[in-house]
Design a protein around this motif. Sequence first.
Motif, PDB file in Angstrom:
ATOM      1  N   VAL A 130       8.645 -51.241  57.415  1.00  0.00           N
ATOM      2  CA  VAL A 130       8.418 -49.811  57.589  1.00  0.00           C
ATOM      3  C   VAL A 130       9.756 -49.272  58.078  1.00  0.00           C
ATOM      4  N   ARG A 131      10.440 -48.627  57.185  1.00  0.00           N
ATOM      5  CA  ARG A 131      11.837 -48.240  57.393  1.00  0.00           C
ATOM      6  C   ARG A 131      12.092 -47.592  58.757  1.00  0.00           C
ATOM      7  N   GLU A 132      13.070 -48.157  59.453  1.00  0.00           N
ATOM      8  CA  GLU A 132      13.541 -47.691  60.749  1.00  0.00           C
ATOM      9  C   GLU A 132      12.492 -47.763  61.856  1.00  0.00           C
ATOM     10  N   VAL A 133      11.383 -48.493  61.609  1.00  0.00           N
ATOM     11  CA  VAL A 133      10.334 -48.612  62.616  1.00  0.00           C
ATOM     12  C   VAL A 133      10.065 -50.077  62.946  1.00  0.00           C
ATOM     13  N   GLY A 134       9.703 -50.878  61.919  1.00  0.00           N
ATOM     14  CA  GLY A 134       9.362 -52.270  62.172  1.00  0.00           C
ATOM     15  C   GLY A 134       8.738 -52.912  60.939  1.00  0.00           C
ATOM     16  N   PHE A 135       7.715 -53.750  61.158  1.00  0.00           N
ATOM     17  CA  PHE A 135       7.076 -54.475  60.070  1.00  0.00           C
ATOM     18  C   PHE A 135       5.560 -54.407  60.202  1.00  0.00           C
ATOM     19  N   ARG A 136       4.895 -54.595  59.054  1.00  0.00           N
ATOM     20  CA  ARG A 136       3.440 -54.602  59.001  1.00  0.00           C
ATOM     21  C   ARG A 136       3.006 -55.752  58.099  1.00  0.00           C
ATOM     22  N   PHE A 137       2.013 -56.518  58.550  1.00  0.00           N
ATOM     23  CA  PHE A 137       1.436 -57.596  57.748  1.00  0.00           C
ATOM     24  C   PHE A 137       0.310 -57.000  56.916  1.00  0.00           C
ATOM     25  N   GLU A 138       0.362 -57.232  55.603  1.00  0.00           N
ATOM     26  CA  GLU A 138      -0.673 -56.724  54.707  1.00  0.00           C
ATOM     27  C   GLU A 138      -1.258 -57.884  53.921  1.00  0.00           C
ATOM     28  N   ASP A 139      -2.559 -58.022  54.006  1.00  0.00           N
ATOM     29  CA  ASP A 139      -3.282 -59.020  53.217  1.00  0.00           C
ATOM     30  C   ASP A 139      -3.586 -58.400  51.871  1.00  0.00           C
ATOM     31  N   ALA A 140      -3.334 -59.126  50.793  1.00  0.00           N
ATOM     32  CA  ALA A 140      -3.553 -58.606  49.446  1.00  0.00           C
ATOM     33  C   ALA A 140      -5.000 -58.185  49.239  1.00  0.00           C
TER      34      ALA A 140
END
Length: 143
Positions: A130-140
Motif C-alpha cells: 500500500v504505497r507510502e503506508v505499508g503492506f496488507r496480506f490478501e488471501d486469494a
Amino acid sequence: MEHFVILRLPTQDNGIFKKIKQLSKQHPELQVLEMEALPALTFQALEIDVSRRRVFYGRQEVTLTPKEYALLFLLAANAGKVLTYQKLYEAVWSDDSLGNEINAVSCHIYGLRKKFRRISPKPSFTIRCVREVGFRFEDAEEK
C-alpha cells in the motif's frame, strides 16, 4: 530433585490427557506442565504452524529467516488490514524506527515473495504494498 513430564499430544487426544493427569496424581513426585497448543494459521495452500514456527506452502516446508517468519505471521494474522511500515518494523525489530523502516521491511518482504514464487509462480495469497503506508496480506479466496 523435581521430575517433569512434558508431553506433546495430538489435537484430538480422545481422553488420553485425562488418563495421564489421573496417573500423575498417583505419583506426586511428578509435576505435569500443561500447555495449550497454539493454532495454525491456514490460507488455502499456506499453513503457518505457530507452535512449531514452521511454514508450509502446499506440502512443502518454506525455510524463512526469523524476521521473514515474524513479518509473514503478523501480516497473515491481520489478513486484510494494512500494517504500516513503522508498526511492522517496531514489532519485528523490537526497536523504534529511525527512518529506515521502509527499506528494512520492504527488503524482507521482497525475500518472502521470492521464496514463495520459487514454489509457485502464482501463490494463493498476496502481500500487497500500500504505497507510502505499508503492506496488507490478501488471501486469494477473499478477493
